[in-house]
Design a protein around this motif. Structure first.
Motif, PDB file in Angstrom:
ATOM      1  N   LYS A 153       0.814  -1.220   0.000  1.00 65.61           N
ATOM      2  CA  LYS A 153       0.000   0.000   0.000  1.00 65.61           C
ATOM      3  C   LYS A 153       0.847   1.269   0.000  1.00 65.61           C
ATOM      4  CE  LYS A 153      -3.515  -2.381   2.775  1.00 65.61           C
ATOM      5  NZ  LYS A 153      -4.157  -2.453   4.119  1.00 65.61           N
ATOM      6  N   HIS A 154       2.098   1.146   0.454  1.00 68.25           N
ATOM      7  CA  HIS A 154       2.896   2.363   0.668  1.00 68.25           C
ATOM      8  C   HIS A 154       4.246   2.366  -0.048  1.00 68.25           C
ATOM      9  CE1 HIS A 154      -0.060   3.657   3.590  1.00 68.25           C
ATOM     10  NE2 HIS A 154       0.001   2.455   4.146  1.00 68.25           N
ATOM     11  N   LYS A 155       4.526   1.330  -0.824  1.00 63.88           N
ATOM     12  CA  LYS A 155       5.831   1.275  -1.494  1.00 63.88           C
ATOM     13  C   LYS A 155       5.964   2.312  -2.606  1.00 63.88           C
ATOM     14  CE  LYS A 155       4.648  -2.459  -4.744  1.00 63.88           C
ATOM     15  NZ  LYS A 155       5.036  -3.816  -5.198  1.00 63.88           N
ATOM     16  N   LYS A 156       4.880   2.967  -2.952  1.00 59.47           N
ATOM     17  CA  LYS A 156       4.960   4.010  -3.982  1.00 59.47           C
ATOM     18  C   LYS A 156       5.854   5.171  -3.557  1.00 59.47           C
ATOM     19  CE  LYS A 156       0.728   6.535  -2.600  1.00 59.47           C
ATOM     20  NZ  LYS A 156       0.304   5.672  -1.481  1.00 59.47           N
ATOM     21  N   ILE A 157       6.121   5.296  -2.261  1.00 56.13           N
ATOM     22  CA  ILE A 157       6.981   6.381  -1.767  1.00 56.13           C
ATOM     23  C   ILE A 157       8.456   6.080  -2.025  1.00 56.13           C
ATOM     24  CG2 ILE A 157       7.390   5.505   0.578  1.00 56.13           C
ATOM     25  CD1 ILE A 157       6.456   9.127  -0.274  1.00 56.13           C
ATOM     26  N   ILE A 158       8.790   4.818  -2.353  1.00 51.66           N
ATOM     27  CA  ILE A 158      10.182   4.421  -2.550  1.00 51.66           C
ATOM     28  C   ILE A 158      10.608   4.722  -3.984  1.00 51.66           C
ATOM     29  CG2 ILE A 158      11.791   2.481  -2.557  1.00 51.66           C
ATOM     30  CD1 ILE A 158      10.024   1.214  -0.383  1.00 51.66           C
ATOM     31  N   PHE A 159      11.728   5.413  -4.130  1.00 53.08           N
ATOM     32  CA  PHE A 159      12.235   5.790  -5.452  1.00 53.08           C
ATOM     33  C   PHE A 159      13.750   5.882  -5.390  1.00 53.08           C
ATOM     34  CE2 PHE A 159      13.471   9.330  -8.364  1.00 53.08           C
ATOM     35  CZ  PHE A 159      13.208   8.666  -9.563  1.00 53.08           C
ATOM     36  N   ASP A 160      14.424   5.222  -6.325  1.00 48.62           N
ATOM     37  CA  ASP A 160      15.888   5.222  -6.290  1.00 48.62           C
ATOM     38  C   ASP A 160      16.512   5.847  -7.531  1.00 48.62           C
ATOM     39  OD1 ASP A 160      15.351   3.350  -8.196  1.00 48.62           O
ATOM     40  OD2 ASP A 160      16.419   1.696  -7.234  1.00 48.62           O
ATOM     41  N   TRP A 162      10.677  12.068 -13.384  1.00 46.60           N
ATOM     42  CA  TRP A 162      10.313  11.709 -12.011  1.00 46.60           C
ATOM     43  C   TRP A 162       9.100  12.515 -11.559  1.00 46.60           C
ATOM     44  CZ3 TRP A 162       9.033   8.955  -8.328  1.00 46.60           C
ATOM     45  CH2 TRP A 162       8.911   9.394  -7.016  1.00 46.60           C
ATOM     46  N   VAL A 163       9.029  13.774 -11.958  1.00 44.82           N
ATOM     47  CA  VAL A 163       7.856  14.586 -11.631  1.00 44.82           C
ATOM     48  C   VAL A 163       6.604  13.938 -12.214  1.00 44.82           C
ATOM     49  CG1 VAL A 163       6.768  16.858 -11.902  1.00 44.82           C
ATOM     50  CG2 VAL A 163       9.239  16.696 -11.528  1.00 44.82           C
ATOM     51  N   ASP A 164       6.708  13.482 -13.454  1.00 42.07           N
ATOM     52  CA  ASP A 164       5.564  12.830 -14.118  1.00 42.07           C
ATOM     53  C   ASP A 164       5.232  11.502 -13.447  1.00 42.07           C
ATOM     54  OD1 ASP A 164       5.662  14.951 -15.896  1.00 42.07           O
ATOM     55  OD2 ASP A 164       6.921  13.861 -17.341  1.00 42.07           O
ATOM     56  N   GLU A 165       6.288  10.737 -13.096  1.00 45.46           N
ATOM     57  CA  GLU A 165       6.078   9.450 -12.452  1.00 45.46           C
ATOM     58  C   GLU A 165       5.459   9.624 -11.059  1.00 45.46           C
ATOM     59  OE1 GLU A 165       6.219   5.404 -11.249  1.00 45.46           O
ATOM     60  OE2 GLU A 165       6.123   6.412 -13.193  1.00 45.46           O
ATOM     61  N   ALA A 166       5.932  10.629 -10.320  1.00 54.16           N
ATOM     62  CA  ALA A 166       5.390  10.888  -8.979  1.00 54.16           C
ATOM     63  C   ALA A 166       3.906  11.240  -9.053  1.00 54.16           C
ATOM     64  CB  ALA A 166       6.177  12.008  -8.312  1.00 54.16           C
ATOM     65  N   LYS A 167       3.555  12.005 -10.064  1.00 57.08           N
ATOM     66  CA  LYS A 167       2.144  12.366 -10.254  1.00 57.08           C
ATOM     67  C   LYS A 167       1.313  11.126 -10.533  1.00 57.08           C
ATOM     68  CE  LYS A 167      -0.848  15.467 -12.902  1.00 57.08           C
ATOM     69  NZ  LYS A 167      -0.901  16.485 -13.987  1.00 57.08           N
ATOM     70  N   ARG A 168       1.869  10.221 -11.348  1.00 60.16           N
ATOM     71  CA  ARG A 168       1.160   8.980 -11.649  1.00 60.16           C
ATOM     72  C   ARG A 168       0.972   8.132 -10.391  1.00 60.16           C
ATOM     73  NH1 ARG A 168       1.884   3.898 -12.336  1.00 60.16           N
ATOM     74  NH2 ARG A 168       4.117   3.980 -11.873  1.00 60.16           N
ATOM     75  N   ARG A 169       1.986   8.167  -9.510  1.00 59.12           N
ATOM     76  CA  ARG A 169       1.894   7.399  -8.263  1.00 59.12           C
ATOM     77  C   ARG A 169       0.970   8.048  -7.239  1.00 59.12           C
ATOM     78  NH1 ARG A 169       7.981   5.363  -6.549  1.00 59.12           N
ATOM     79  NH2 ARG A 169       8.684   4.646  -8.616  1.00 59.12           N
TER      80      ARG A 169
END
Length: 705
Positions: free
Chosen positions: A507-514, A522-529
């Protein structure tokens, strides 16, 4: 004995000092009071106060002060003399337990966000027994500094320390409950630990006081980069100049005297930018020591005819300054709960605490973002030099793989033996001793045995992000305790922990980014997440008054609803004042320094061209000169038009009664015009002789030490 060891802590009243100066039963009672197991009585306070007084007088101390941290990001102090007069006219040194425990002053001018009216703005300072006292000042006029909390008449938190202490207490309680349910019956206390890295700039004093913008707002409103900035990376970790070495040596010595363990110092990326790092301590003491460090940096710099800049972005075009907060948890037995080495077949507590940060940061990312939302930090965050405004967590490949694999385990009633084999062989054995490689674009990174929060600005108190992080983790651990308590009715500890991870991690792994946080994708991907992207202060601060954030602090007894609302009010007002300062200073410099100089320069250049044309009839000879003259005149005209427009905006701003709407006006309407004014002034600087420019240039400020 080495001089370093002789000097360390000589001006710090340690527990060892107290133990040597009071009866054993008093020292034992002190330890119980410090650990929250007993109440401080006036009788005990009197004995402790007398011991402190005698030590301070032996050191040449004349005054004492209740040192506190109001909502200004700075510290405050009112000095009281030890001297008192008897009825017969003789003098004596007096310092009672009452003087130690509590102080009282008006303090009506400190921001409070409506918690108290000015006409009844009484404030109290209460001794923080967990943080050591220290001495500051010159020989013969030293002052005893007593760390204190600052509260209102009805106990309202008016400072940075009170919510920090509250959050530490609630986190300790929840961690102890988790430890116990996981089979740890030995741990009696938990330490919330913190190590702070502090960045800053140094400039020569003679240039600083010729820059109104630096003096009044802490940053340069105007200024264009010289041909060379930081792009060669030659300053980064480079040889420290002799003048800076002398400053740093004195800074270290002064910090060591008051018990602050300054450990690391080096050149940072930008010219004349530096960093100092302190050793880990308990979070409360570490926050106090960071405040001491910031103050000491300024004072020692002044002695060396320099000025320290703690603003997040004092110079446009080079890296700004941050404050990295390295946070962890440990037991009173010396075990770091975030050390992966503790992860074993019989001890899965590391995974529980790791998951608590992941879930907590995901659920309350906006609250953490709000702690870093300031006018100064707006210039820094997301600037390809600091973390982006999007909150994410970097774990590293090994830890991420462990959690992903656990997520995919298929639990059933007969799974225990299979878990032993799969879990140990495939996961734990693959954790290397050092997993400290860090993603430098990550706002929060796991760095071996701690989390490093890299978003706070250099001028901010670390108390704010840390009390929020403490509260978030405590709240999640309370939920985990409830979950594990129910699970353990029909599962082993190992099965219960793995079930918890399988339930919460997906439920919360969307906050993980490497990846690279600086990239647009990344801005676009974060919005998608579905991750929030609160780009600036105006977008970030409202999180403080979101209902779920208010309730988070209320149910953990860290901030009341009123205290949360007051902080939002204070921080919005601070943003408005900072914006007003920058804009007003920009107008003043443009009109009173740049404009008169440019007019004179235009006049001299015009006369020069006119005289030359009388000698040479060929008009083409002066084509370039006339072109430059026209460009300067047009830039000068644009500069004055923009300064006038800013004046009009300021008049409109002060008429907006709602402070948040005023902040939006500053952000949306006023600051963009200031940026346009900067463009014009900086272009004028580029076109006019360097040695003739009316204010010190970036070259003067960044390359003259």
């Amino acid at each position: 004995m080495n001089n370093l060891l002789d000097n360390f802590g000589v001006n710090c009243f340690s527990e060892k000092n107290l133990k040597n100066r009071v009866p054993d039963h008093v020292f034992k009672k002190f330890l119980e009071i410090r650990d929250g197991k007993a109440e401080l009585t006036l009788e005990i306070a009197d004995i402790i106060a007398n011991a402190i007084k005698m030590w301070a007088l032996e050191k040449g101390t004349t005054h004492y002060t209740h040192w506190f941290q109001p909502l200004t990001e700075l510290t405050a102090e009112k000095h009281e003399s030890f001297i008192s007069i008897n009825q017969d006219g003789t003098s004596l040194a007096k310092f009672s337990g009452k003087d130690l425990i509590k102080g009282e002053s008006d303090t009506s001018s400190f921001p409070n966000g409506g918690l108290r009216s000015t006409f009844e703005a009484r404030g109290y300072t209460a001794w923080d027994i967990s943080s050591p006292m220290f001495l500051k000042g010159e020989e013969g006029s030293k002052t005893l500094y007593i760390p204190t909390a600052f509260i209102g008449y009805n106990g309202e938190a008016l400072d940075k320390k009170v919510p920090l202490l509250r959050s530490i207490n609630v986190l300790k309680e929840e961690v102890l409950k988790i430890q116990k349910i996981l089979g740890d019956n030995e741990t009696e206390n938990i330490n919330v630990t913190l190590g702070v890295e502090q960045e800053y700039f140094l400039v020569d004093k003679k240039f600083f006081y010729k820059r109104q913008d630096l003096v009044l707002s802490g940053k340069t409103v105007f200024g264009c980069l010289p041909p060379k900035g930081q792009e060669m990376n030659d300053h980064y970790y480079g040889t420290i100049k002799e003048r800076i070495e002398m400053f740093m040596a004195e800074l270290d010595n002064e910090l060591w005297k008051v018990g602050v363990m300054s450990k690391t110092k080096h050149n940072e990326v930008a010219p004349n930018q530096f960093e100092i790092a302190l050793m880990f301590n308990t979070a409360n003491v570490s926050v106090d020591q960071n405040q001491i460090t910031m103050d000491m940096i300024k004072k020692v710099a002044n002695r060396h005819n320099m000025v320290a800049l703690l603003h997040e972005k004092p110079f446009q075009g080079v890296n700004g300054s941050g404050k990295h907060c390295n946070w962890s948890l440990s037991t009173d037995k010396g075990i770091n709960l975030y050390d992966p080495d503790t992860l074993s077949e019989d001890n899965l507590s590391f995974l529980v605490y790791l998951l608590a940060v992941i879930e907590g940061v995901d659920r309350y990312a906006s609250a953490l973002r709000a702690t870093t939302a300031t006018a100064g930090n707006d210039y820094r965050l997301g600037g390809h030099e600091a973390p982006p405004a999007i909150i994410s967590i970097f774990l590293g490949e090994q830890l991420e793989k462990i959690l992903e694999n656990i997520e995919n385990i298929n639990l059933n009633e007969n799974s225990n033996s299979e878990l032993n084999e799969i879990f140990i062989d495939k996961y734990i054995s693959k954790i290397p001793k050092d997993i400290s490689d860090r993603n430098r674009t990550s706002p929060m990174a796991f760095t071996g045995n701690k989390f490093e929060f890299r978003m706070p600005g250099s001028s901010a108190s670390p108390a704010t992000p840390i009390f929020v992080l403490n509260t978030i983790v405590a709240d999640i651990l309370r939920e985990y305790y409830s979950y594990l308590s129910k699970s353990l009715k029909n599962k082993t500890i190992k099965e219960a922990v793995i079930a918890l991870i399988k339930d919460r991690y997906p439920k919360h792994k969307k906050i993980i980014f490497d990846g690279n946080g600086y990239e647009q994708k990344w801005v676009d991907e974060a919005k998608r997440r579905g991750l929030p992207n609160l780009k600036n202060t105006v977008e970030g601060l409202p999180a403080l008054i979101e209902e779920d954030i208010i309730q988070l602090f209320e149910r953990n007894s860290v901030l009341t609803r009123t205290e949360s609302l007051s902080r939002f009010h204070v921080y919005v007002e601070r943003y408005n004042k900072q914006c007003n300062l920058e804009v007003s200073t920009g107008i003043r410099i443009a009109r009173n320094q740049v404009y008169p100089f440019v007019i004179k320069y235009i006049s001299n250049l015009s006369k020069s061209i006119h005289r030359s044309r009388k000698i040479f009839a060929d008009e083409d000879l002066f084509e370039y000169d006339i072109k430059i003259l026209k460009e300067i005149i047009l830039l000068k005209n644009d500069m004055i038009i923009l300064a006038d427009k800013l004046d009009e905006h300021l008049l409109k701003a002060v008429k907006i009664e709602n402070l948040y709407q005023r902040a939006k006006f500053y952000s949306d309407k006023v600051k963009p015009v200031l940026e346009k004014l900067r463009e014009k002034v900086d272009k004028l600087e580029e076109k006019i002789a360097t040695d003739a420019w009316p204010i010190p240039s970036y070259y003067d400020l960044l390359f003259n030490l």
